[in-house]
Design a protein around this motif. Structure first.
Motif, PDB file in Angstrom:
ATOM      1  N   PRO A 243       0.811  -1.237   0.000  1.00  0.00           N
ATOM      2  CA  PRO A 243       0.000   0.000   0.000  1.00  0.00           C
ATOM      3  C   PRO A 243       0.835   1.275   0.000  1.00  0.00           C
ATOM      4  CG  PRO A 243      -0.959  -1.608   1.493  1.00  0.00           C
ATOM      5  CD  PRO A 243       0.339  -2.204   1.019  1.00  0.00           C
ATOM      6  N   CYS A 244       1.887   1.306   0.807  1.00  0.00           N
ATOM      7  CA  CYS A 244       2.695   2.534   0.882  1.00  0.00           C
ATOM      8  C   CYS A 244       3.487   2.778  -0.399  1.00  0.00           C
ATOM      9  CB  CYS A 244       3.642   2.466   2.078  1.00  0.00           C
ATOM     10  SG  CYS A 244       2.818   2.521   3.684  1.00  0.00           S
ATOM     11  N   ALA A 245       3.720   1.720  -1.202  1.00  0.00           N
ATOM     12  CA  ALA A 245       4.479   1.883  -2.443  1.00  0.00           C
ATOM     13  C   ALA A 245       3.678   2.617  -3.501  1.00  0.00           C
ATOM     14  CB  ALA A 245       4.919   0.518  -2.975  1.00  0.00           C
ATOM     15  N   GLY A 246       2.386   2.795  -3.271  1.00  0.00           N
ATOM     16  CA  GLY A 246       1.579   3.543  -4.228  1.00  0.00           C
ATOM     17  C   GLY A 246       2.049   4.967  -4.419  1.00  0.00           C
ATOM     18  N   HIS A 247       2.778   5.500  -3.455  1.00  0.00           N
ATOM     19  CA  HIS A 247       3.219   6.900  -3.571  1.00  0.00           C
ATOM     20  C   HIS A 247       4.191   7.071  -4.729  1.00  0.00           C
ATOM     21  CE1 HIS A 247       7.459   7.216  -2.179  1.00  0.00           C
ATOM     22  NE2 HIS A 247       7.203   6.098  -1.537  1.00  0.00           N
ATOM     23  N   PHE A 248       4.978   6.025  -5.077  1.00  0.00           N
ATOM     24  CA  PHE A 248       5.926   6.141  -6.182  1.00  0.00           C
ATOM     25  C   PHE A 248       5.221   6.543  -7.475  1.00  0.00           C
ATOM     26  CE2 PHE A 248       8.462   2.923  -3.666  1.00  0.00           C
ATOM     27  CZ  PHE A 248       9.525   3.761  -3.403  1.00  0.00           C
ATOM     28  N   ILE A 249       4.049   5.925  -7.712  1.00  0.00           N
ATOM     29  CA  ILE A 249       3.291   6.201  -8.933  1.00  0.00           C
ATOM     30  C   ILE A 249       2.405   7.422  -8.748  1.00  0.00           C
ATOM     31  CG2 ILE A 249       1.522   5.281 -10.498  1.00  0.00           C
ATOM     32  CD1 ILE A 249       2.622   2.476  -9.809  1.00  0.00           C
ATOM     33  N   TYR A 282       0.870  15.300  -7.917  1.00  0.00           N
ATOM     34  CA  TYR A 282      -0.461  14.993  -7.407  1.00  0.00           C
ATOM     35  C   TYR A 282      -0.448  14.850  -5.882  1.00  0.00           C
ATOM     36  CZ  TYR A 282      -1.501  14.546 -12.265  1.00  0.00           C
ATOM     37  OH  TYR A 282      -1.656  14.839 -13.594  1.00  0.00           O
ATOM     38  N   LEU A 283      -1.613  15.012  -5.310  1.00  0.00           N
ATOM     39  CA  LEU A 283      -1.774  15.063  -3.863  1.00  0.00           C
ATOM     40  C   LEU A 283      -2.473  13.818  -3.338  1.00  0.00           C
ATOM     41  CD1 LEU A 283      -3.063  18.748  -3.794  1.00  0.00           C
ATOM     42  CD2 LEU A 283      -0.813  17.986  -3.009  1.00  0.00           C
ATOM     43  N   TYR A 284      -2.116  13.437  -2.117  1.00  0.00           N
ATOM     44  CA  TYR A 284      -2.807  12.367  -1.393  1.00  0.00           C
ATOM     45  C   TYR A 284      -2.883  12.793   0.062  1.00  0.00           C
ATOM     46  CZ  TYR A 284      -3.335   8.033   1.276  1.00  0.00           C
ATOM     47  OH  TYR A 284      -3.761   7.081   2.170  1.00  0.00           O
ATOM     48  N   TYR A 285      -4.093  12.863   0.604  1.00  0.00           N
ATOM     49  CA  TYR A 285      -4.266  13.317   1.985  1.00  0.00           C
ATOM     50  C   TYR A 285      -4.813  12.219   2.887  1.00  0.00           C
ATOM     51  CZ  TYR A 285      -3.639  18.023   0.048  1.00  0.00           C
ATOM     52  OH  TYR A 285      -3.134  19.138  -0.576  1.00  0.00           O
ATOM     53  N   GLY A 286      -4.611  10.953   2.503  1.00  0.00           N
ATOM     54  CA  GLY A 286      -5.163   9.828   3.237  1.00  0.00           C
ATOM     55  C   GLY A 286      -4.337   9.424   4.448  1.00  0.00           C
ATOM     56  N   PRO A 287      -4.787   8.368   5.156  1.00  0.00           N
ATOM     57  CA  PRO A 287      -4.171   7.970   6.435  1.00  0.00           C
ATOM     58  C   PRO A 287      -2.757   7.431   6.318  1.00  0.00           C
ATOM     59  CG  PRO A 287      -5.840   6.369   5.737  1.00  0.00           C
ATOM     60  CD  PRO A 287      -5.967   7.548   4.819  1.00  0.00           C
ATOM     61  N   LEU A 288      -2.356   6.927   5.144  1.00  0.00           N
ATOM     62  CA  LEU A 288      -1.006   6.376   5.016  1.00  0.00           C
ATOM     63  C   LEU A 288       0.075   7.444   5.118  1.00  0.00           C
ATOM     64  CD1 LEU A 288      -1.492   3.656   2.241  1.00  0.00           C
ATOM     65  CD2 LEU A 288      -1.294   3.340   4.710  1.00  0.00           C
ATOM     66  N   TRP A 332      -3.721   5.047  -2.373  1.00  0.00           N
ATOM     67  CA  TRP A 332      -2.503   4.560  -3.004  1.00  0.00           C
ATOM     68  C   TRP A 332      -2.684   3.138  -3.524  1.00  0.00           C
ATOM     69  CZ3 TRP A 332       1.459   6.654   1.115  1.00  0.00           C
ATOM     70  CH2 TRP A 332       1.774   7.988   0.800  1.00  0.00           C
ATOM     71  N   CYS A 333      -3.472   2.339  -2.816  1.00  0.00           N
ATOM     72  CA  CYS A 333      -3.773   0.991  -3.334  1.00  0.00           C
ATOM     73  C   CYS A 333      -4.525   1.111  -4.659  1.00  0.00           C
ATOM     74  CB  CYS A 333      -4.609   0.210  -2.323  1.00  0.00           C
ATOM     75  SG  CYS A 333      -3.744  -0.195  -0.792  1.00  0.00           S
TER      76      CYS A 333
END
Length: 370
Positions: A243-249, A282-288, A332-333
């Motif tokens: 799940p945390c590897a989703g940040h790469f993409i 791009y932005l991600y504001y989720g719990p990870l 990210w998943c």
């Protein structure tokens, strides 16, 4: 056709396809001559919200969190020292605990590369060598100088080694290729830079290599080879379908509906015009974000790379008028799934700029050791 441009009284030439070439020859990257957006947005934010400048600086408490993660990995490695590497217990532990912890260490080294844990740059460099221990290989030496180039030359065809190469785009843009890429991202990020841009080797690199080899020898001597195997497997699984590897993409790929601009692209133009150029960060504001030092606040980070992770949410709150309109992802998943199985998403989906250096030119990217 060759494009000639001058920088600092030097002339550079870059070979590009002719303007009337078919889109297959022009390839499918978002080629542009437009400058990357972060410098301009930083200036606008500081003009409208000058209080943002007070957020810059290092975060001293981060080092305690990093020490805790390193000790966690050493403890788990010790507990698994007699567990077979191919057992479910070993693999599941390495995936759930080890990969999550090592992803946090990767990104702690990212914070350290911006000198955000200590006041003096040299202290950040030396602490990064310590933080590197559970990764099992000298990651700092591979990452830090190239990441500096990524910030300074975002999207540059030759200096931003975060970008996939032309051959990656050709070979890995089908479903199987994308799944392979998603499973082996850590190898692409570690090995690709050495084939694209050379950097100056410094004593920090040497210390990282010596320190990591010494740490690995001590781990094997006192805990056994399986403990070192736990570190290596954790690092590999951190770049796998984690799940945390989703940040790469998620950070810089133009995904899903954001690809619409390419459908309007006139194939007779070499460069996508600015009004059709998609956002490239791009932005991600989720719990990870809580496990990854708020790396999902990626536009904020590129706009202000010297604001520590703890203050990025405050930056976003202050400058919400700038960040609210920007595209973001909710999962990210989901990003990994969309990237692999949605035909519109490929390795071509990156914004690229005409490079200012010839391919293979040695770049002086000396680490700040003061």
């Amino acid at each position: 056709m060759s494009i000639t441009h001058r920088t600092n009284n030097k002339t550079y030439k870059t070979e590009t396809p002719p303007a009337d070439a078919p889109i297959e020859i022009l390839n499918q990257f978002y080629w542009t001559n437009e400058q990357e957006p972060h410098v301009q947005r930083r200036k606008l934010i500081l003009k409208r919200h000058p209080e943002v400048s007070k957020l810059t600086g290092y975060e001293p408490k981060t080092k305690w969190y990093v020490i805790g993660v390193v000790l966690l990995q050493l403890t788990v490695a010790y507990l698994l020292r007699k567990t077979p590497l191919n057992s479910w217990k070993f693999i599941v532990t390495a995936y759930v605990i080890g990969a999550t912890a090592n992803q946090a260490i990767f990104l702690a080294i990212h914070e350290l590369s911006h000198n955000l844990l200590f006041k003096k740059p040299i202290h950040n460099k030396l602490f990064a060598i310590f933080a590197n221990i559970p990764i099992g290989i000298p990651y700092l030496a591979l990452f830090q100088p190239y990441h500096q180039l990524h910030h300074k030359f975002l999207g540059d065809a030759y200096l931003d080694t975060d970008l996939p190469t032309h051959w990656e785009g050709i070979l890995l843009s089908n479903v199987l290729g994308k799944v392979f890429f998603a499973c082996c991202q850590i190898f692409f990020y570690a090995l690709r830079p050495m084939f694209i841009t050379q950097i100056q080797f410094t004593y920090i690199h040497l210390l990282n290599i010596i320190g990591q080899v010494l740490a690995d020898v001590l781990v094997v001597k006192f805990m056994g080879v399986r403990a070192l195997g736990y570190f290596i497997m954790s690092s590999f699984l951190a770049g796998l379908l984690h799940p945390c590897a989703g940040h790469f993409i998620a950070e810089h790929y133009v995904l899903n509906e954001n690809n619409n601009s390419r459908r309007e692209f006139d194939a007779k133009k070499v460069n996508i015009p600015p009004e059709l150029l998609p956002a490239e960060t791009y932005l991600y504001y989720g719990p990870l974000n809580k496990l990854t030092w708020n790396v999902g606040y990626h536009n904020e980070h590129h706009d202000f790379p010297y604001i520590a992770w703890t203050k990025l949410p405050e930056l976003r709150r202050i400058a919400a008028d700038f960040y609210d309109p920007l595209p973001h992802v909710d999962s990210w998943c989901g990003v990994i799934w969309w990237f692999c199985f949605n035909d519109v998403n490929t390795l071509w989906n990156r914004v690229k700029r005409t490079g200012k250096e010839k391919h293979g030119t040695k770049v002086s990217c000396k680490l700040d050791e003061n």
